[in-house]
Write an enzyme that holds these catalytic residues in place. Structure first.
Site, PDB file in Angstrom:
ATOM      1  N   LEU A 162       2.413   6.549  -4.796  1.00 20.94           N
ATOM      2  CA  LEU A 162       3.574   7.149  -5.465  1.00 20.94           C
ATOM      3  C   LEU A 162       3.197   8.433  -6.199  1.00 20.94           C
ATOM      4  O   LEU A 162       4.069   9.161  -6.670  1.00 20.94           O
ATOM      5  CB  LEU A 162       4.206   6.146  -6.443  1.00 20.94           C
ATOM      6  CG  LEU A 162       4.853   4.919  -5.782  1.00 20.94           C
ATOM      7  CD1 LEU A 162       5.399   3.960  -6.839  1.00 20.94           C
ATOM      8  CD2 LEU A 162       5.965   5.326  -4.818  1.00 20.94           C
ATOM      9  N   ARG A 163       1.868   8.707  -6.296  1.00 23.04           N
ATOM     10  CA  ARG A 163       1.325   9.991  -6.789  1.00 23.04           C
ATOM     11  C   ARG A 163       1.553  10.271  -8.273  1.00 23.04           C
ATOM     12  O   ARG A 163       1.053  11.257  -8.783  1.00 23.04           O
ATOM     13  CB  ARG A 163       1.894  11.168  -5.987  1.00 23.04           C
ATOM     14  CG  ARG A 163       1.591  11.115  -4.504  1.00 23.04           C
ATOM     15  CD  ARG A 163       0.128  11.338  -4.220  1.00 23.04           C
ATOM     16  NE  ARG A 163      -0.137  11.482  -2.797  1.00 23.04           N
ATOM     17  CZ  ARG A 163      -1.126  10.862  -2.161  1.00 23.04           C
ATOM     18  NH1 ARG A 163      -1.943  10.045  -2.833  1.00 23.04           N
ATOM     19  NH2 ARG A 163      -1.318  11.060  -0.880  1.00 23.04           N
ATOM     20  N   HIS A 213       0.834  -1.202   0.000  1.00 27.99           N
ATOM     21  CA  HIS A 213       0.000   0.000   0.000  1.00 27.99           C
ATOM     22  C   HIS A 213       0.871   1.255   0.000  1.00 27.99           C
ATOM     23  O   HIS A 213       1.249   1.777   1.041  1.00 27.99           O
ATOM     24  CB  HIS A 213      -0.887  -0.046   1.256  1.00 27.99           C
ATOM     25  CG  HIS A 213      -2.032   0.919   1.207  1.00 27.99           C
ATOM     26  ND1 HIS A 213      -3.269   0.606   1.692  1.00 27.99           N
ATOM     27  CD2 HIS A 213      -2.129   2.182   0.729  1.00 27.99           C
ATOM     28  CE1 HIS A 213      -4.088   1.636   1.527  1.00 27.99           C
ATOM     29  NE2 HIS A 213      -3.411   2.604   0.947  1.00 27.99           N
ATOM     30  N   HIS A 252      -5.494  -1.100   5.664  1.00 33.48           N
ATOM     31  CA  HIS A 252      -5.314  -0.308   6.886  1.00 33.48           C
ATOM     32  C   HIS A 252      -6.402  -0.480   7.965  1.00 33.48           C
ATOM     33  O   HIS A 252      -7.132   0.461   8.271  1.00 33.48           O
ATOM     34  CB  HIS A 252      -5.126   1.163   6.567  1.00 33.48           C
ATOM     35  CG  HIS A 252      -6.029   1.716   5.475  1.00 33.48           C
ATOM     36  ND1 HIS A 252      -7.383   1.521   5.445  1.00 33.48           N
ATOM     37  CD2 HIS A 252      -5.714   2.452   4.378  1.00 33.48           C
ATOM     38  CE1 HIS A 252      -7.875   2.130   4.384  1.00 33.48           C
ATOM     39  NE2 HIS A 252      -6.898   2.693   3.724  1.00 33.48           N
ATOM     40  N   ASP A 272       0.848   2.570   3.724  1.00 38.09           N
ATOM     41  CA  ASP A 272      -0.074   3.643   3.305  1.00 38.09           C
ATOM     42  C   ASP A 272       0.696   4.968   3.196  1.00 38.09           C
ATOM     43  O   ASP A 272       0.183   6.036   3.543  1.00 38.09           O
ATOM     44  CB  ASP A 272      -1.270   3.775   4.252  1.00 38.09           C
ATOM     45  CG  ASP A 272      -2.406   4.592   3.631  1.00 38.09           C
ATOM     46  OD1 ASP A 272      -2.289   4.969   2.447  1.00 38.09           O
ATOM     47  OD2 ASP A 272      -3.405   4.848   4.334  1.00 38.09           O
TER      48      ASP A 272
END
Lengths: 311, 449
Positions: B80-81, B77, B251, B324
């Site tokens: 990396l945008r 998770h 999560h 995350d």
């Protein structure tokens, strides 16, 4: 004390000092010249991200009676996506040399953020659904004036506690000052974990009223109805509104308060709002005295509040 | 302790691509908490030998004394945008952060702009990962088109693409429509995929700002109830059992979620779950001054939840740790709490936080860390060459970790483009000394190669 952001930060002696100072300063309002030189040369900025004419003019009157320079800075539509960020606004105020910033903001906690970016005192004039400490101070001031004491006073706060910054500040401050607070609301309008607050909680207004020295009605916004907090305005009013019949259940010298603006006919009936028990107009006048005291104590430095030799 | 890296002739090793590498005297976690000291010989990208034998001629020698050798960490998770928010992170910068954190593979979440909901976008992300070369990048595909929650994305096309997608998630948004979730779970069975659900009932969390409880009540922030997560997990476990599919829960943050997962697993449901390092350490009382560094989705919960999550990770109810990692530019956090972005960076602190919360507390030994941070996530993501034991013949994906030093977190030292860590100034144990990706060092002496 540098800032006033939460009523919970006030110790008993802080709170009593503010109320006593407000009592002294209230005399100024009775004079023909309603002005003291105490904050001459100081700058107070009213930074309002939310429309609230009554709170703004109350702070403005307070600052002006202490001879401070007042700048009104109204920011409309303060979503982060449009316009200037709170930080940039803060840096602007800092550059102007604000000694005190009175902030009203729709986001809870905004005054804490502001306090990180300005050197002057930050005074919370209502932040989201968090706190409104000067409202609680003026309410306590009003109770003390009318009833002569705060210790062991039985205060019942009725209505939308969940979304009320007035309720949060009042619970904290009244607890510090020794009063016994009971919150009365439909369960949907009480926060989860309200049992951790230093107060009692009840769902039934009628049984709470005979045990109340003060009953404070909170504004209920009609849009809460759409979010299913209660079925209808009529049902809310029937169960939690204060009308003349309910008011008759109060002890003889009990008072009725409302922070304004009122929804007449919703949480409070007109005949109650206009009755001799109602302190609603006094609360407005007392607001100026209390805010003068807060500004004086945070910004005034060493000079006596009423000037030399004048007592 | 400094860990010198030298060739047998004594010269310092440069970048390069040494074919032979010799790790001398590292501690390998074994069963029962035992640590076995051995030399690891790496040749042609594989582990050639694990023994007491000395280095082969011409090998780069890494001093492993005092270091724990773990299989390269795998993150299920990671945000990396890229594409879309290259101001916050790029595949290159995010994978550099991953390597620094000891990771040899990351799963890049799909909530980019454009969304990773087509073969084209997932292949682009996969290729960017290959080009950067700091660790393997396995794109996660969106479950629904545009993460809008209404129509399935072309899951099969993404599975069949070069990116070989096996994990699908609308992370950031919940696949809240029960029928759509059922269909997604069923559909990915055809290629052994898994739906990784962001469990958040949308109606119960409208405008939600932080965990609903005593702290939110006091702060006047709209509450985010635990039940909003737990209700979706319960529903999805029942759906997964009904259609015989694999479900992964992103999560996990509440004690109740752990209970539901424990129950579902006891019934044989194919459900796996992850917990983030921050949910193993931090609690909602940190929000008290409205510092958005602590704003995250799902929100920080209570100490009771933290204890339940640690216990769940220890007993295997929660299968793995996932970071995350959610980078944001400075201005996204420098605002009022309500307007601030949700998320925290985590790749470069994950192993230290797990060390602090799970190993130092005695809940997990280092073999357990290898399982929860490498083997399990690799299995869930169906990665054949990651998360393997450190044995001869296996791919040489490994991490050397020095558990001894303690230091305060300094975001300025991060390889990530973003600095939004909740651990600013907090003292954490340990340090990643070296990371090897198929035998090639991506990190040596704690520095990127």
């Amino acid at each position: 004390m540098l800032h006033l952001i939460s009523a919970a930060d006030l110790s008993h002696s802080d709170a009593v000092l503010i109320l006593d100072t407000a009592e002294e300063l209230a005399q100024v309002g009775d004079r023909s010249v309603k002005k003291l030189p105490t904050l001459r040369g100081r700058t107070v900025v009213n930074l309002f991200f939310e429309d609230s004419t009554r709170t703004r003019i109350s702070f403005e009157a307070a600052a002006k009676r202490l001879s401070a320079d007042v700048l009104n800075f109204a920011v409309k539509g303060s979503s982060v996506s449009k316009g200037e960020s709170l930080k940039d606004t803060a840096l602007t105020l800092e550059a102007m040399g604000a000694d005190g910033v009175v902030i009203r903001h729709n986001a809870s906690g905004a005054p804490y953020r502001l306090a990180e970016w300005v050197r002057g005192s930050v005074i919370n004039a209502g932040d989201g659904t968090h706190e409104h400490p000067t409202q609680a101070l003026l309410d306590a001031f009003t109770m003390r004036r009318r009833l002569g004491r705060l210790a062991d006073l039985r205060v019942t706060i009725v209505g939308d506690v969940l979304h009320s910054r007035v309720a949060r500040s009042n619970v904290a401050l009244l607890h510090t000052l020794g009063a016994q607070v009971t919150l009365v609301a439909p369960p949907t309008l009480l926060p989860v974990a309200v049992e951790t607050w230093p107060c009692e909680v009840a769902y039934d207004l009628d049984s709470a009223l005979p045990k109340s020295d003060v009953v404070m009605m909170l504004r209920v916004q009609r849009e809460r109805m759409q979010a299913a907090y209660f079925p209808s305005a009529r049902e809310y009013s029937r169960r939690y509104g204060l009308d003349a019949e309910r008011m008759a259940r109060l002890p003889d010298d009990a008072i009725v308060m409302h922070p304004g603006p009122m929804n007449r006919g919703m949480e409070i009936a007109a005949e109650v709002a206009d009755s001799p028990r109602s302190t609603i107009v006094e609360q407005v006048a007392n607001g100026v005295s209390v805010r003068m005291a807060v500004l004086y104590l945070l910004l005034g430095g060493s000079e006596p509040a009423l000037g030399g030799g004048e007592r | 302790m400094t860990h010198t890296v030298t060739t047998e002739t004594g010269a310092a090793a440069g970048g390069g691509r040494p074919r032979r590498l010799h790790i001398a005297g590292a501690a390998l976690p074994g069963p029962g908490g035992a640590l076995r000291t051995a030399n690891i010989a790496v040749e042609d990208g594989r582990i050639a030998e694990v023994s007491d034998a000395g280095p082969a001629a011409g090998a780069v020698r890494v001093d492993g004394s005092g270091l724990i050798a773990l299989p390269g960490l795998v993150d299920l998770h990671t945000h990396l945008r890229e594409p879309g928010r290259e101001d916050a992170e790029t595949v290159a910068s995010g994978t550099r952060a991953a390597a620094r954190g000891g990771f040899t593979a990351v799963h890049a979440m799909a909530n980019t702009d454009p969304v990773a909901d087509t073969a084209g976008v997932v292949e682009q992300v996969w290729r960017l990962g290959q080009e950067a070369g700091h660790c393997d990048v396995w794109p996660v595909g969106a479950v629904t088109q545009g993460i809008a929650g209404s129509r399935l994305a072309e899951l099969g096309a993404m599975a069949d693409s070069k990116a070989r997608v096996r994990v699908f998630s609308d992370d950031g948004h919940c696949v809240s429509d029960a029928l759509l979730m059922r269909r997604a779970l069923e559909y990915v069975k055809a290629f052994d995929g898994v739906i990784a659900q962001h469990a958040q009932e949308p109606r119960l969390t409208e405008g939600a700002q932080m965990n609903e409880g005593a702290v939110s009540a006091r702060l006047g922030l709209a509450g985010w109830p635990a039940v909003a997560e737990e209700a979706i997990i319960a529903r999805d476990c029942l759906l997964a059992a009904h259609v015989g599919s694999r479900l992964h829960v992103c999560h996990v943050s509440t004690a109740g979620s752990v209970e539901i997962l424990r129950w579902a697993k006891s019934r044989g449901t194919q459900v796996t779950a992850e917990v983030t390092p921050h949910h193993l350490l931090l609690t909602d009382d940190l929000v008290q001054h409205y510092d958005p560094a602590y704003k995250v989705n799902p929100p920080l919960r209570t100490a009771e939840d933290v204890h339940a999550l640690r216990a769940g990770l220890a007993d295997g109810t929660i299968d793995c740790v996932a970071t995350d990692h959610a980078p944001h530019p400075v201005e996204a956090k420098e605002s009022e709490w309500s307007y601030a972005a949700m998320g925290m960076v985590g790749l470069e602190t994950a192993l230290s936080v797990v060390h602090l919360t799970m190993v130092e507390t005695g809940l997990l030994d280092w073999a357990g860390v290898a399982e929860r941070m490498s083997a399990a996530p690799a299995r869930i993501g169906r990665l054949a060459t990651q998360g393997r034991p450190l044995e001869p013949g296996e791919p040489a994906n490994l991490t050397l970790y020095d558990p001894a030093p303690r230091g305060r977190v300094d975001p300025r030292s991060f390889a990530s483009k973003s600095r939004n860590t909740p651990y600013l100034g907090i003292e954490l144990p340990g340090r990643v000394v070296a990371t090897l990706l198929r035998g090639r060092p991506t990190v040596l002496d704690g520095k990127l190669v």
